[in-house]
Design a protein around this motif. Sequence first.
Motif, short mmCIF file in Angstrom:
data_model
loop_
_atom_site.label_atom_id
_atom_site.label_comp_id
_atom_site.label_asym_id
_atom_site.label_seq_id
_atom_site.Cartn_x
_atom_site.Cartn_y
_atom_site.Cartn_z
N UNK A 5 0.75 -1.32 0.02
CA UNK A 5 0.08 0.05 0.08
C UNK A 5 0.96 1.15 0.07
N UNK A 6 0.65 2.20 -0.79
CA UNK A 6 1.38 3.52 -1.01
C UNK A 6 0.30 4.67 -1.30
N UNK A 7 0.38 5.64 -0.25
CA UNK A 7 -0.39 6.91 -0.59
C UNK A 7 0.33 8.18 -0.43
N UNK A 8 -0.30 8.93 -1.47
CA UNK A 8 0.57 10.38 -1.35
C UNK A 8 -0.55 11.47 -1.47
N UNK A 9 -0.49 12.24 -0.60
CA UNK A 9 -1.24 13.59 -0.42
C UNK A 9 -0.81 14.62 -1.55
N UNK A 10 -1.67 15.10 -2.10
CA UNK A 10 -1.34 16.30 -3.39
C UNK A 10 -2.41 17.55 -2.45
N UNK A 11 -1.69 18.67 -2.84
CA UNK A 11 -2.41 19.94 -2.69
C UNK A 11 -2.75 20.56 -4.04
N UNK A 41 -7.66 25.81 -2.16
CA UNK A 41 -6.57 24.68 -2.02
C UNK A 41 -7.17 23.27 -1.73
N UNK A 42 -7.04 22.52 -2.46
CA UNK A 42 -7.80 21.02 -2.32
C UNK A 42 -6.86 20.08 -1.97
N UNK A 43 -7.35 19.30 -0.99
CA UNK A 43 -6.42 18.14 -0.49
C UNK A 43 -6.83 17.04 -1.24
N UNK A 44 -6.02 16.24 -2.01
CA UNK A 44 -6.61 14.92 -2.61
C UNK A 44 -5.55 13.86 -2.20
N UNK A 45 -6.12 12.51 -1.95
CA UNK A 45 -4.98 11.53 -1.60
C UNK A 45 -5.15 10.65 -2.72
N UNK A 46 -3.96 9.96 -3.29
CA UNK A 46 -3.68 8.90 -4.15
C UNK A 46 -3.18 7.88 -3.41
N UNK A 47 -4.08 6.78 -3.49
CA UNK A 47 -3.63 5.62 -2.95
C UNK A 47 -3.39 4.37 -3.84
N UNK A 48 -2.49 3.62 -3.71
CA UNK A 48 -2.15 2.57 -4.67
C UNK A 48 -2.20 1.22 -3.97
N UNK A 49 -2.79 0.07 -4.29
CA UNK A 49 -2.69 -1.17 -3.75
C UNK A 49 -2.21 -2.18 -4.79
N UNK A 50 -1.37 -2.86 -4.61
CA UNK A 50 -0.89 -3.97 -5.47
C UNK A 50 -0.69 -5.31 -4.76
#
Length: 137
Positions: free
Chosen positions: A2-8, A128-137
Amino acid sequence: MYHAKELTVPTRGRGFTDITEDVQRSVAESGARQGLCTVFIHHTSASLLLCENADPDVRRDLESFFARLVKDGDPLFVHDAEGPDDMPAHVRTVLTQTALNIPVKNGAADLGTWQGIYVWEHRTSAHRRRVTVSVVS
């Protein structure tokens, strides 16, 4: 894995902000070769859109349609604590999406040829919007 990154994501007010490259970069950073990418926006007055990316008229037409469907300042709405676009922004969000699921293939979000990922700002002022990109493999 699992990997997650927060974008502004800064927006300029009502309209679309292309985040396709940011999402692709986040997927690449995850190291996943295959799996599932989820993009989630943490707001109730902006949404996400997987849409045509070649002709900006498509997004312009979507905005025109929603302007007709959910009018700012409509007397139907009681909630206007932050102005005449307050409740219409919430309605627009409920009618659209706050999360997208995209397959990961060969280390990238497996988008179609003409697909882009957008934050759709429903308020008339910049945010300014908070977006989380999560990746599951």
